[in-house]
Design an enzyme around this catalytic site. Structure first.
Site, PDB file in Angstrom:
ATOM      1  N   ASP A   1      -4.325  -0.304   9.952  1.00 20.52           N
ATOM      2  CA  ASP A   1      -5.409   0.607  10.335  1.00 20.52           C
ATOM      3  C   ASP A   1      -6.637   0.374   9.454  1.00 20.52           C
ATOM      4  OD1 ASP A   1      -4.718   1.591   7.907  1.00 20.52           O
ATOM      5  OD2 ASP A   1      -3.920   3.507   8.631  1.00 20.52           O
TER       6      ASP A   1
ATOM      7  N   ASP B   1      -1.211  -1.222   5.864  1.00 19.61           N
ATOM      8  CA  ASP B   1      -1.153  -0.729   7.238  1.00 19.61           C
ATOM      9  C   ASP B   1      -2.153  -1.452   8.128  1.00 19.61           C
ATOM     10  OD1 ASP B   1       0.786   1.067   6.611  1.00 19.61           O
ATOM     11  OD2 ASP B   1      -0.595   2.750   6.260  1.00 19.61           O
TER      12      ASP B   1
ATOM     13  N   ASP C   1      -7.885   2.044   6.895  1.00 22.50           N
ATOM     14  CA  ASP C   1      -7.634   2.105   5.451  1.00 22.50           C
ATOM     15  C   ASP C   1      -6.955   0.845   4.948  1.00 22.50           C
ATOM     16  OD1 ASP C   1      -8.797   4.532   5.235  1.00 22.50           O
ATOM     17  OD2 ASP C   1      -6.924   5.695   5.244  1.00 22.50           O
TER      18      ASP C   1
ATOM     19  N   GLU D   1       0.841  -1.195   0.000  1.00 25.32           N
ATOM     20  CA  GLU D   1       0.000   0.000   0.000  1.00 25.32           C
ATOM     21  C   GLU D   1       0.881   1.251   0.000  1.00 25.32           C
ATOM     22  OE1 GLU D   1      -2.041   0.254   3.718  1.00 25.32           O
ATOM     23  OE2 GLU D   1      -3.014   2.157   3.248  1.00 25.32           O
TER      24      GLU D   1
END
Ligand code: 28F
Length: 640
Positions: free
Chosen positions: A507, A505, A509, A432
């Protein structure tokens, strides 16, 4: 003569010896009888016993089946059927119940023609369960009496005996799987529940009650669908919009020479095909004659009708894939002499079933179209749209190919490839963001690790037509790098990397990107998931340091433990993203095969998976919110 009879009382006769040898063979080679001694095999034992109750329900003699998980890791199954006849089996000189529980392949053989309909994966039944259990207790209520018998590792431990009177009827069986045979002996409630729900759908009207009595896990569910496979289709379509096509589930049924076929179908507004078939209540995941019969008839009926109402010109033709886009269909056949093309019973082979299903669908679906012209028109419009999109997708795919030829190489520009060519040894990291991609390029071992930074937002393929997918700028580099094509062109032998590792990540997203990519693989390169090529990288959440000591933690609990361990003035910082790690840190925590953890993505239950994908990625907001709320605690490690 007298002497011989005396002898038989104290020794085993030939048949009885065969019985004992039979069960010993099962214990020696359990895999031959239940496929595997893993968790899957463990659950299979329950299915075998429940199958016997289902048979009794199919005979019209049983309404309710109760499955209970007990605190000692035993499980019980109870039905309100007729119970097993209490007499003595003449050939073996043993009580019928004992024959059922100790003779391999009892049932059909000893029970007269055609008694057994529901067949377990290996069709082995109660005696195999008995052979593979530490103990089995059976309570048989029949004709006013209660009879019991106990077995230990297959052998009689307390003989068949009448122990009282009752006005109940039916069989109660409780058993504890043998921990010396199974790798694990703790049942998973959800796994059993899914199977029981499927059985309740496939056998309309049968009530299945499930109980978990294990401390801390207490729970109970009742599965009961008067609508049978019609309810099944409604359940599968629950997360999707159906109103725009046709509101009702189409149900068709027919019977011939003792074989029964039932079909339920309904289109939804998605582009996926959900076709699930069963033979004798067992999923036939490789399809077979019943599926072929259905597909042939569906294509023919819809083409004929479209031509008849003038929306299809003479030479045009909708393909099978066109008419199945967005369909959700269940095909269930019940027959006495099922023949399978493979050992796993995954593909039905009886040719008369193709004819039966074809005839039913041809007749009943034509009738449906005549009687419901608005619905029929909507279905055909949808198939025609699919036809046009498929044509556009073909052109887009060709363009992708041509473009790569023009560029002189079929590999995307952003790919940092590895040196190794043998795919068993190579890894592709899908990373990403460009900055994390840069770190990963510096961190990797370029001999066998390749890096592809992902550009822009990954397309949500659940909401996209094929032509959009194949021409999407975020997906083209992925398809090119992986090398094995998509959809109809998919060819696993061209796979360029043995492991495809999604590195995003930790998180929200990142989770989103993971789900988008997994949806893409699930819908368009499913075999990569099935063959175990897709992985999720596990970057750390925290960096903890005390003076020169640096440690990483992958969860809050681990962070607390490390802080505790190091004591004094420790500093813990939360990584906001992969980009914050320098190449060295990224290597040692997330990419070094010696030290990293990667999660293999597997499809344990294609149906459940399909459901999760459509809930998460589809466009109905309410079910998605419910799902996310219900699963909030698992959201970090979505394991499909
Ligand atoms: C908890 C698991 O196994 N239920 C069963 C029956 C009913 C009959 C039966 C079973 C006849 C001769 C084999 C009764 N009356 N639940 C169960 N319910 N087995 S197992 O018959 C066994 C055969 O040998 C039954 C008339 N016919 C059949």
């Amino acid at each position: 003569m007298e002497e011989t009879k005396e002898m038989q009382k104290n020794t085993y006769n030939d048949e009885q010896i065969q019985v004992l040898e039979g069960l010993e063979a099962v214990r020696k080679r359990p895999g031959m009888y239940i496929g595997t001694t893993s968790l899957r095999g463990l659950h299979h034992l329950v299915y075998e016993i429940v199958d016997n109750s289902i048979d009794e329900a199919l005979a019209g003699e049983c309404d309710c089946i109760t499955v209970t998980l007990h605190p000692d890791d035993s499980v019980s199954v109870q039905d309100d059927g007729r119970g097993i006849p209490a007499g003595i089996n003449e050939k073996l000189g043993l009580p019928t119940l004992e024959v059922v529980y100790t003779v391999l392949h009892a049932g059909g053989k000893f029970g007269g023609e055609g008694y057994k309909i529901a067949g377990g994966l290996h069709g082995v039944g109660a005696s195999v369960v008995n052979a593979l259990s530490e103990w089995v207790e059976v309570e048989n209520c029949r004709d006013g009496h209660v009879y019991t018998e106990r077995f230990e590792r297959g052998a009689v431990a307390r003989p068949f005996c009448c122990v009282g009177e009752t006005d109940r009827h039916g069989l109660y069986v409780r058993f504890k799987p043998d921990s010396t045979i199974f790798e694990e002996t703790v049942f998973d409630y959800e796994t059993l529940l899914n199977r029981m729900r499927e059985q309740a759908f496939l056998n309309a009207g049968v009530k299945i009650v499930m109980n978990d009595l294990r401390p801390g896990y207490e729970r109970s569910d009742t599965l009961h669908y008067e609508g049978g496979i019609v309810s099944f289709v409604t359940h599968l379509n629950n997360q999707r919009h159906v109103e725009s096509v046709h509101p009702d589930v189409i149900y068709m049924k027919g019977e011939r020479n003792g074989s029964i076929a039932e079909i339920a179908m309904q289109y939804n507004d998605s582009y996926n095909e959900t076709l699930v078939s069963f033979a004798n209540n067992m999923a036939t995941i490789e399809g077979g004659t019943h599926e072929t019969g259905f597909k042939t008839a569906l294509t023919k009926v819809l083409n004929d009708y479209a031509r008849k109402i003038g929306v299809l010109k003479n030479d045009d033709k909708m393909s099978g894939e066109d008419v199945r886009e967005g369909i959700c269909a269940i095909i269930s056949v019940k027959l006495t002499d099922a023949q399978f093309e493979s050992q796993t019973k995954a593909k039905l082979g009886n040719s008369e079933i193709r004819v039966l299903v074809d005839n039913i669908v041809t007749e009943k679906l034509t009738e449906y179209c005549e009687e419901n012209p608005a619905s029929a028109k909507a279905i055909i419009e949808k198939a025609l749209a699919a036809n046009r999109a498929r044509e556009a997708a073909r052109k887009a795919r060709e363009q992708t190919r041509r473009k790569s030829v023009l560029e002189g190489s079929s590999l995307p520009g952003k790919l940092a490839d590895c040196q190794e060519r043998r795919s068993e040894l190579t890894e592709l990291y899908l990373v990403e963001g460009d900055s994390a991609g840069g770190s990963a390029k510096d961190a990797r071992d370029s001999r066998y690790q390749a890096i592809l930074p992902l550009r822009g937002k990954v397309l949500n393929v659940e909401k996209s037509r094929l032509d959009k997918v194949y021409s999407n700028q975020s997906l083209i580099p992925i398809m090119q790098a992986i090398g094995c094509g998509v959809g109809d062109d998919f060819d696993v032998s061209k796979l360029r990397y043995g492991k495809i590792i999604i590195m995003a990540d930790a998180d929200v997203d990142g989770s989103h990107i993971r789900v988008l990519l997994l949806t893409f693989f699930f819908r368009h390169m499913r075999q990569l998931i099935e063959d175990g090529h897709i992985y999720l990288a596990q970057p750390p959440l925290y960096k903890i340091h005390k003076n020169k000591i640096v440690r990483y933690a992958f969860s809050d609990a681990e962070r607390d433990a490390v802080i505790e361990e190091l004591g004094g003035n420790v500093e813990a910082e939360r990584y906001k993203g992969l980009g914050e790690m320098d190449p060295e840190q990224l290597w040692e925590t997330t990419m070094d095969p010696e030290r990293r953890t990667i999660l293999k993505v597997n499809i344990t239950d294609a149906l459940a998976c399909d459901e999760i994908f459509s809930v998460l990625m589809g466009d109905k907001v309410e079910p998605r919110r419910e799902f996310i709320e219900a699963n909030a605690k698992y959201a970090q490690n979505l394991d499909i």
